[in-house]
Every structure is written in structure tokens, then in C-alpha cells.
Write an enzyme that holds these catalytic residues in place. Sequence first.
Site, PDB file in Angstrom:
ATOM      1  N   ALA A 120       0.846  -1.191   0.000  1.00 25.03           N
ATOM      2  CA  ALA A 120       0.000   0.000   0.000  1.00 25.03           C
ATOM      3  C   ALA A 120       0.880   1.239   0.000  1.00 25.03           C
ATOM      4  CB  ALA A 120      -0.910   0.023   1.227  1.00 25.03           C
ATOM      5  N   THR A 131      -8.296   0.337   6.068  1.00 25.02           N
ATOM      6  CA  THR A 131      -7.907   1.162   7.213  1.00 25.02           C
ATOM      7  C   THR A 131      -9.086   1.815   7.927  1.00 25.02           C
ATOM      8  OG1 THR A 131      -6.732   3.228   7.745  1.00 25.02           O
ATOM      9  CG2 THR A 131      -7.544   3.025   5.511  1.00 25.02           C
ATOM     10  N   TYR A 179      -5.248   9.763   1.476  1.00 25.25           N
ATOM     11  CA  TYR A 179      -4.956   8.358   1.810  1.00 25.25           C
ATOM     12  C   TYR A 179      -6.252   7.591   2.077  1.00 25.25           C
ATOM     13  CZ  TYR A 179      -3.639   4.383   4.791  1.00 25.25           C
ATOM     14  OH  TYR A 179      -3.519   3.124   5.353  1.00 25.25           O
TER      15      TYR A 179
HETATM   16  N1  LIG Z   1       0.470   1.013   9.394  1.00 21.84           N
HETATM   17  C1  LIG Z   1      -0.724   1.262   9.929  1.00 21.84           C
HETATM   18  O1  LIG Z   1      -0.838   1.814  11.022  1.00 21.84           O
HETATM   19  C2  LIG Z   1      -1.985   0.837   9.194  1.00 21.84           C
HETATM   20  C3  LIG Z   1      -3.210   1.189   9.740  1.00 21.84           C
HETATM   21  C4  LIG Z   1      -4.383   0.798   9.083  1.00 21.84           C
HETATM   22  C5  LIG Z   1      -4.317   0.059   7.924  1.00 21.84           C
HETATM   23  N2  LIG Z   1      -3.110  -0.246   7.391  1.00 21.84           N
HETATM   24  C6  LIG Z   1      -3.094  -1.002   6.131  1.00 21.84           C
HETATM   25  O2  LIG Z   1      -2.384  -2.214   6.341  1.00 21.84           O
HETATM   26  C7  LIG Z   1      -1.717  -2.592   5.142  1.00 21.84           C
HETATM   27  C8  LIG Z   1      -0.243  -2.824   5.426  1.00 21.84           C
HETATM   28  O3  LIG Z   1       0.316  -1.592   5.893  1.00 21.84           O
HETATM   29  P1  LIG Z   1       1.798  -1.536   6.478  1.00 21.84           P
HETATM   30  O4  LIG Z   1       1.799  -0.530   7.566  1.00 21.84           O
HETATM   31  O5  LIG Z   1       2.307  -2.910   6.726  1.00 21.84           O
HETATM   32  O6  LIG Z   1       2.560  -0.896   5.241  1.00 21.84           O
HETATM   33  P2  LIG Z   1       4.120  -0.609   5.073  1.00 21.84           P
HETATM   34  O7  LIG Z   1       4.895  -1.096   6.264  1.00 21.84           O
HETATM   35  O8  LIG Z   1       4.252   0.798   4.654  1.00 21.84           O
HETATM   36  O9  LIG Z   1       4.493  -1.592   3.868  1.00 21.84           O
HETATM   37  C9  LIG Z   1       4.032  -1.324   2.604  1.00 21.84           C
HETATM   38  C10 LIG Z   1       4.558  -2.393   1.670  1.00 21.84           C
HETATM   39  O10 LIG Z   1       4.221  -1.976   0.351  1.00 21.84           O
HETATM   40  C11 LIG Z   1       5.405  -1.973  -0.433  1.00 21.84           C
HETATM   41  N3  LIG Z   1       5.354  -0.940  -1.461  1.00 21.84           N
HETATM   42  C12 LIG Z   1       5.162   0.384  -1.262  1.00 21.84           C
HETATM   43  N4  LIG Z   1       5.198   1.029  -2.436  1.00 21.84           N
HETATM   44  C13 LIG Z   1       5.428   0.083  -3.391  1.00 21.84           C
HETATM   45  C14 LIG Z   1       5.563   0.107  -4.796  1.00 21.84           C
HETATM   46  N5  LIG Z   1       5.468   1.264  -5.485  1.00 21.84           N
HETATM   47  N6  LIG Z   1       5.782  -1.038  -5.437  1.00 21.84           N
HETATM   48  C15 LIG Z   1       5.882  -2.201  -4.751  1.00 21.84           C
HETATM   49  N7  LIG Z   1       5.753  -2.303  -3.411  1.00 21.84           N
HETATM   50  C16 LIG Z   1       5.538  -1.167  -2.752  1.00 21.84           C
HETATM   51  C17 LIG Z   1       6.521  -1.708   0.535  1.00 21.84           C
HETATM   52  O11 LIG Z   1       7.742  -2.106  -0.039  1.00 21.84           O
HETATM   53  P3  LIG Z   1       9.124  -1.334   0.318  1.00 21.84           P
HETATM   54  O12 LIG Z   1       9.494  -1.775   1.706  1.00 21.84           O
HETATM   55  O13 LIG Z   1      10.063  -1.821  -0.726  1.00 21.84           O
HETATM   56  O14 LIG Z   1       8.831   0.123   0.256  1.00 21.84           O
HETATM   57  C18 LIG Z   1       6.080  -2.554   1.708  1.00 21.84           C
HETATM   58  O15 LIG Z   1       6.414  -3.903   1.530  1.00 21.84           O
HETATM   59  C19 LIG Z   1      -2.006  -1.473   4.138  1.00 21.84           C
HETATM   60  O16 LIG Z   1      -3.096  -1.831   3.335  1.00 21.84           O
HETATM   61  C20 LIG Z   1      -2.384  -0.296   5.009  1.00 21.84           C
HETATM   62  O17 LIG Z   1      -3.227   0.598   4.325  1.00 21.84           O
HETATM   63  C21 LIG Z   1      -1.940   0.120   7.998  1.00 21.84           C
END
Ligand SMILES: NC(=O)c1ccc[n+]([C@@H]2O[C@H](COP(=O)([O-])OP(=O)(O)OC[C@H]3O[C@@H](n4cnc5c(N)ncnc54)[C@H](OP(=O)(O)O)[C@@H]3O)[C@@H](O)[C@H]2O)c1
Length: 288
Positions: A64, A105, A129
Site C-alpha cells: 500500500a 484502514t 490516503y
Molecule cells: N500502518 C498502519 O498503522 C496501518 C493502519 C491501518 C491500515 N493499514 C493497512 O495495512 C496494510 C499494510 O500496511 P503496512 O503498515 O504494513 O505498510 P508498510 O509497512 O508501509 O508496507 C508497505 C509495503 O508496500 C510496499 N510498497 C510500497 N510502495 C510500493 C511500490 N510502489 N511497489 C511495490 N511495493 C511497494 C513496501 O515495499 P518497500 O518496503 O520496498 O517500500 C512494503 O512492503 C495497508 O493496506 C495499510 O493501508 C496500515
Amino acid sequence: MSGRTALVLGGRTGLLGMSLTRALEGAGWNVRPAGREDAAVTDPAALGALVRAAEPDVVFNAVAYTAVDKAEDEPDAANELNRALPASLGRLAAELGFRLVHFSTDFVFDGKKSTPYEPEDPTGPLSVYGRSKLAGEQALLEIAPPRLTIVRTAWLFGPGRRNFVRTMLSLAAEREEIRVVHDQIGSPTYTPDLAAHVVKLAEIEADGVFHVANCGQASWCELASEAVKLAGLHCKVQPITTAEYPTRAERPRFSVLSNAKFKAATGITPRPWAQALRDYVFQEIPPE
Ligand SMILES: NC(=O)c1ccc[n+]([C@@H]2O[C@H](COP(=O)([O-])OP(=O)(O)OC[C@H]3O[C@@H](n4cnc5c(N)ncnc54)[C@H](OP(=O)(O)O)[C@@H]3O)[C@@H](O)[C@H]2O)c1
């Protein structure tokens, strides 16, 4: 349920993706974690080749655009990953028949409620977002692949990648005082707990939109205070208002998620966030 194959997009480096990879391996799945080096997921042809080669029973999409403030200035990049990518996956799922587990989210809500949000509650995102994530959900519901699970979660912390709790602990180790917003309330969630719950949803073939978070609620300030206390750091955590800490993107004031539908489907009650935080701080943060 050993022998099933999972493709985990974001499974090499994502905060949630890494925990998902670990949880699936622990549950006996054949796991194919995928990162940028494996395919350009925004290119539908490359994505299709990656998915076909993996021959998955389930694709977990943990990729994401998650930079909430930066998204205000980069709506196209946010939409490419948060709307177009799930839409491409939905079309592949409809064609090939795998289960698609996609993440969304609490930021799809406007925060005007004062009781926990149920999956059916009206949405009203306040930021680029949030709108891009909601657009991803809507695209999937429109394409309607036969085996679709959408998991909304919130306020993630866990091993392997920068997150709010780790940032607060780093700051608290260096400073006498940190100032943290106290008037935004949400559902802090530990990625290993979430990953285990999501594996369960996939194993019982649960269709539809679910909310999955650790139980309880907290402000960012309460979450930071508890982490600082558990880590034994002597740093004052000072509550401040959102107005005192303006950010580019507006966030919901209250976005606590109800696990009721998840509990009814699985029989699992997620543990309280404070208990999960204890595990994270004690096991994952090395002693100074
Ligand atoms: N974090 C929160 O607090 C939170 C809260 C609510 C919902 N969510 C949802 O939970 C899910 C996971 O979130 P997360 O926090 O684990 O996200 P994250 O740690 O930011 O990880 C995002 C992943 O997406 C990859 N990515 C980003 N841009 C990319 C691109 N252009 N091409 C290919 N890969 C790409 C990243 O790879 P790189 O490492 O190479 O950049 C990473 O593996 C998402 O759907 C998010 O919306 C998260």
C-alpha cells in the site's frame, strides 16, 4: 492447514507483510513473499505473471501507499497503489479463482462516531490516503471476485519496520519530554496478532469486510505513555491537542474498530492492545 500456497505482496519488507509471512509459515502454508525485486506490481502484466507463476490458493495484498501526509501531495501515487493495484488483483482473482485478502484502514471513517465502528457503518474519509483506500475497497466490491476478504485494521505496531511505538521509544530514549496528541482515539494493533487472526479468516474462507484490531482503545498519547513505561524510560509524555500538532492530512478523532463481526466468524477475541504492547516492548526492543 498445511499444503496451501500463499502469495504475500509486501511480504518481504512491509510491517504487516512480514508478520503475515511468518504467521503463514508457522501455520504450515507454502509462502511466497514478494517485494519490489520480484515484480513491478503496478504493471498489470508483471503482476499477472507474478501471480500466475505462484499458483496461489490465497493472495494477501499487504502492499500500500501508507505515507498519510505525503499522500496529500501525491494523490496519483496513492491511488495507483491503493486503488488500481487492488482492482488489478480483483480482476485476476475473478479470472483465476484464488482467494484475495486485501487490507484497508480505519481512516475510511470520518471519526464522528463515539462508539466502535462496525464494517457496515457509513464511510467518510478525511484525507487523500483514506479516500484512496476506500476507492480500493469499492473497486474490489464492484469487481466482486468470488472469494474476497477485506480486512480493515488500524494503528499498527510490530517488529521489523519503523512504526509509531518504535519512533516514540527512540525519541523517549533521547529526550526528557515528548509531546503526543491526546484527542485522537483509535485501536492500537500488534502485527503478529493481526497476522494470526487474518490467517484464521483465510482458513475458514470468510468472505466480506471485517474489522480486525487488538481490543480496547487509546489515544496516541496513551499508547506512547504505556510503551515508555513498559520500556522503563524516564521521559515525560505530555498530552497535546491535534491543533497543537497540525499535520498535512486530517485524521479521524475517533476511529476505534469493533471486532464483533470477526469474533462471530472465528470465535476469537483479540487480546487487549496493552497486553500485546508488553510483548512487543519486551521481546522486540533490545535493552539499552
Ligand atoms: N500502518 C498502519 O498503522 C496501518 C493502519 C491501518 C491500515 N493499514 C493497512 O495495512 C496494510 C499494510 O500496511 P503496512 O503498515 O504494513 O505498510 P508498510 O509497512 O508501509 O508496507 C508497505 C509495503 O508496500 C510496499 N510498497 C510500497 N510502495 C510500493 C511500490 N510502489 N511497489 C511495490 N511495493 C511497494 C513496501 O515495499 P518497500 O518496503 O520496498 O517500500 C512494503 O512492503 C495497508 O493496506 C495499510 O493501508 C496500515
